[in-house]
Design a protein around this motif. Structure first.
Motif, PDB file in Angstrom:
ATOM      1  N   PRO A 164       0.832  -1.207   0.000  1.00 37.00           N
ATOM      2  CA  PRO A 164       0.000   0.000   0.000  1.00 37.00           C
ATOM      3  C   PRO A 164       0.869   1.260   0.000  1.00 37.00           C
ATOM      4  O   PRO A 164       1.810   1.367   0.788  1.00 37.00           O
ATOM      5  CB  PRO A 164      -0.796  -0.093   1.312  1.00 37.00           C
ATOM      6  CG  PRO A 164      -0.669  -1.504   1.766  1.00 37.00           C
ATOM      7  CD  PRO A 164       0.585  -2.064   1.183  1.00 37.00           C
ATOM      8  N   GLY A 214      -9.433   1.871  -6.982  1.00 37.95           N
ATOM      9  CA  GLY A 214      -9.242   2.998  -6.060  1.00 37.95           C
ATOM     10  C   GLY A 214      -8.336   4.023  -6.693  1.00 37.95           C
ATOM     11  O   GLY A 214      -7.231   3.698  -7.116  1.00 37.95           O
ATOM     12  N   SER A 221     -10.525   8.216  -9.748  1.00 41.09           N
ATOM     13  CA  SER A 221     -11.414   7.108  -9.392  1.00 41.09           C
ATOM     14  C   SER A 221     -12.560   6.987 -10.390  1.00 41.09           C
ATOM     15  O   SER A 221     -12.919   5.894 -10.822  1.00 41.09           O
ATOM     16  CB  SER A 221     -12.054   7.376  -8.022  1.00 41.09           C
ATOM     17  OG  SER A 221     -11.344   6.704  -7.044  1.00 41.09           O
ATOM     18  N   VAL A 238     -13.380   1.597  -4.225  1.00 43.04           N
ATOM     19  CA  VAL A 238     -12.988   1.748  -2.828  1.00 43.04           C
ATOM     20  C   VAL A 238     -12.462   3.173  -2.651  1.00 43.04           C
ATOM     21  O   VAL A 238     -12.236   3.893  -3.621  1.00 43.04           O
ATOM     22  CB  VAL A 238     -11.952   0.687  -2.397  1.00 43.04           C
ATOM     23  CG1 VAL A 238     -12.567  -0.699  -2.449  1.00 43.04           C
ATOM     24  CG2 VAL A 238     -10.707   0.740  -3.263  1.00 43.04           C
ATOM     25  N   ARG A 239     -12.290   3.560  -1.391  1.00 45.19           N
ATOM     26  CA  ARG A 239     -12.034   4.963  -1.078  1.00 45.19           C
ATOM     27  C   ARG A 239     -10.724   5.512  -1.656  1.00 45.19           C
ATOM     28  O   ARG A 239     -10.628   6.677  -1.970  1.00 45.19           O
ATOM     29  CB  ARG A 239     -12.028   5.129   0.445  1.00 45.19           C
ATOM     30  CG  ARG A 239     -11.802   6.527   0.934  1.00 45.19           C
ATOM     31  CD  ARG A 239     -12.050   6.607   2.404  1.00 45.19           C
ATOM     32  NE  ARG A 239     -13.443   6.345   2.719  1.00 45.19           N
ATOM     33  CZ  ARG A 239     -14.421   7.238   2.624  1.00 45.19           C
ATOM     34  NH1 ARG A 239     -14.152   8.459   2.226  1.00 45.19           N
ATOM     35  NH2 ARG A 239     -15.653   6.914   2.924  1.00 45.19           N
ATOM     36  N   SER A 240      -9.723   4.669  -1.770  1.00 45.90           N
ATOM     37  CA  SER A 240      -8.423   5.191  -2.220  1.00 45.90           C
ATOM     38  C   SER A 240      -7.621   4.086  -2.896  1.00 45.90           C
ATOM     39  O   SER A 240      -7.936   2.894  -2.761  1.00 45.90           O
ATOM     40  CB  SER A 240      -7.625   5.707  -1.015  1.00 45.90           C
ATOM     41  OG  SER A 240      -7.366   4.627  -0.137  1.00 45.90           O
ATOM     42  N   GLU A 242      -4.802   3.222  -1.903  1.00 46.77           N
ATOM     43  CA  GLU A 242      -4.180   2.463  -0.812  1.00 46.77           C
ATOM     44  C   GLU A 242      -5.094   1.323  -0.351  1.00 46.77           C
ATOM     45  O   GLU A 242      -4.611   0.230  -0.037  1.00 46.77           O
ATOM     46  CB  GLU A 242      -3.857   3.393   0.380  1.00 46.77           C
ATOM     47  CG  GLU A 242      -2.670   4.322   0.152  1.00 46.77           C
ATOM     48  CD  GLU A 242      -2.973   5.531  -0.726  1.00 46.77           C
ATOM     49  OE1 GLU A 242      -4.151   5.716  -1.141  1.00 46.77           O
ATOM     50  OE2 GLU A 242      -2.047   6.307  -1.010  1.00 46.77           O
ATOM     51  N   VAL A 243      -6.397   1.577  -0.304  1.00 48.98           N
ATOM     52  CA  VAL A 243      -7.330   0.515   0.102  1.00 48.98           C
ATOM     53  C   VAL A 243      -7.289  -0.620  -0.932  1.00 48.98           C
ATOM     54  O   VAL A 243      -7.243  -1.805  -0.576  1.00 48.98           O
ATOM     55  CB  VAL A 243      -8.775   1.055   0.268  1.00 48.98           C
ATOM     56  CG1 VAL A 243      -9.765  -0.077   0.488  1.00 48.98           C
ATOM     57  CG2 VAL A 243      -8.844   2.047   1.423  1.00 48.98           C
ATOM     58  N   ALA A 244      -7.265  -0.247  -2.196  1.00 48.22           N
ATOM     59  CA  ALA A 244      -7.231  -1.276  -3.247  1.00 48.22           C
ATOM     60  C   ALA A 244      -5.918  -2.062  -3.191  1.00 48.22           C
ATOM     61  O   ALA A 244      -5.907  -3.298  -3.323  1.00 48.22           O
ATOM     62  CB  ALA A 244      -7.416  -0.632  -4.616  1.00 48.22           C
ATOM     63  N   ALA A 246      -3.993  -2.496  -0.562  1.00 52.36           N
ATOM     64  CA  ALA A 246      -3.969  -3.319   0.652  1.00 52.36           C
ATOM     65  C   ALA A 246      -4.909  -4.517   0.518  1.00 52.36           C
ATOM     66  O   ALA A 246      -4.584  -5.619   0.984  1.00 52.36           O
ATOM     67  CB  ALA A 246      -4.344  -2.469   1.867  1.00 52.36           C
ATOM     68  N   ALA A 247      -6.059  -4.319  -0.122  1.00 53.55           N
ATOM     69  CA  ALA A 247      -7.031  -5.414  -0.242  1.00 53.55           C
ATOM     70  C   ALA A 247      -6.400  -6.603  -0.964  1.00 53.55           C
ATOM     71  O   ALA A 247      -6.529  -7.763  -0.545  1.00 53.55           O
ATOM     72  CB  ALA A 247      -8.278  -4.943  -0.978  1.00 53.55           C
TER      73      ALA A 247
END
Ligand SMILES: NC(=O)c1ccc[n+]([C@@H]2O[C@H](COP(=O)([O-])OP(=O)(O)OC[C@H]3O[C@@H](n4cnc5c(N)ncnc54)[C@H](O)[C@@H]3O)[C@@H](O)[C@H]2O)c1
Length: 345
Positions: A164, A214, A221, A238-240, A242-244, A246-247
């Motif tokens: 991330p 994200g 986006s 997703v919000r950012s 980084e979320v994508a 990390a997921a």
């Protein structure tokens, strides 16, 4: 966090209820959105391996003029001849033939042609360095090629698996090449969308696997979601970025840890003369709270043995010593110790 509209105004909660045509977005944004909606946008995929080639084919099948970029000249020549080099892909012979016969697909190693592309999707390897640290050299090389060929109004999406923060902290500066950060969201758009491809899986093929998207900001986006929505069954914003990012890595760490666990359980139960398979059959009758993993040869493929190191490295860089993420490594070490002990006995 850090999400801004084209005028630099922070965008908080309301951005999830996005309005793609909202006032205030730049002219470049509007033009690119329009091209995506009409499918006149040119899609470029960098890295035509197990991930990039099916991705290029997915956008080509959705009607986009698609250019595939690869540094390996043999890859380009095989694609021109319609000869498959990815044997594990289902229907690979037909897929290669289709692309090579099509006037709407070009394969090239000439990175200056990135100028012709409206949406650039990066699918290059993310291996480990000598000390098991992330090796981003292939992403960096793509970022620098994009910087050299960049023009206003391009969307760049990173698909390679990584820790991330890579898209914002690394790829963005490489693409801007010391240029102005305010061009993000105005004339350059950047997002992360993880590849969840499982080469050879006949049930879950690329376009049917839900696609996480994200962006680094709201315009990015929107554009990345619009692009993927035109070609994939389901897009999940997703919000950012980084979320994508990390997921994806969490998905793989989860698999890695559970594979390690079930293999250890097998060893333990074996010693007690209990059959692990009977145990798993019994345990999975519980309708909640148990997700079955089967014992097997351990970790394989490109991703599971590598990705946990990316997250562990990032965890260390933010001052967290992780215990479970690298359970795989300690397990291997444990096995080596056991082997050594047995040899000594
Ligand atoms: N293979 C999988 O099952 C899988 C699944 C999910 C995610 N991923 C991730 O996707 C990414 C790509 O993996 P892959 O399996 O497709 O790799 P791959 O090795 O099959 O293909 C990568 C391609 O990129 C090309 N390349 C490398 N650097 C380049 C550059 N600078 N410019 C142009 N081309 C370049 C190589 O020549 C190669 O053809 C990795 O981050 C991987 O972790 C892979």
């Amino acid at each position: 966090q850090g999400l801004k509209d084209a005028n630099g105004r922070p965008i908080e909660e309301e951005w999830m209820e996005f309005d793609m045509d909202r006032q205030g977005f730049s002219q470049e944004y509007q033009q690119l959105l329009d091209k995506i909606r009409r499918r006149t946008a040119v899609v470029g995929v960098i890295g035509l391996g197990y991930v990039g080639l099916p991705l290029a084919s997915t956008f080509h099948s959705a009607g986009y003029f698609t250019i595939g970029f690869d540094a390996d000249l043999e890859v380009i020549s095989a694609l021109e001849r319609g000869q498959s080099y990815l044997e594990h892909l289902p229907n690979s012979t037909e897929l290669f033939q289709q692309l090579s016969d099509s006037e709407k697909f070009h394969a090239t190693s000439d990175m200056s042609r990135l100028k012709q592309v409206d949406a650039i999707l990066i699918c290059v390897p993310t291996p480990l360095g000598e000390n098991f640290e992330p090796d981003l050299r292939y992403i960096e090389s793509c970022g620098r090629s994009i910087a050299a060929a960049r023009r206003a109004g391009q969307l760049v999406v990173l698909e390679s698996t990584t820790y991330p923060g890579t898209t914002r902290e690394k790829l963005l500066p490489w693409i801007l090449e010391g240029g102005c950060e305010s061009s993000l969201g105005r004339d350059v758009f950047l997002a992360f969308s993880p590849e969840r491809e499982d080469p050879g899986n006949k049930i879950h093929q690329m376009a049917s696997i839900p696609k996480l998207v994200g962006g680094l900001d709201l315009p990015s986006s929107n554009l990345a979601s619009a692009l993927y929505e035109s070609s994939f069954k389901q897009v999940i914003r997703v919000r950012s970025a980084e979320v994508a990012e990390a997921a994806k890595i969490v998905e793989n760490v989860y698999r890695s840890v559970n594979i390690a666990l079930v293999n250890e359980l097998k060893m333990v139960l074996n010693k007690m003369n209990i059959d692990i398979w009977e145990v798993l059959d019994a345990a999975q009758t519980k309708p909640f709270g148990f997700h079955r993993f089967d014992p097997g040869p351990g970790w394989g493929g490109h991703c599971i043995p590598v990705d946990p190191f990316y997250l562990a490295w990032k965890a260390r860089s933010v001052g967290v010593k992780s215990t479970f993420i690298l359970v795989r490594r300690s397990r291997e070490e444990q096995e080596q110790e056991q082997e050594q002990e047995q040899e000594q006995e």
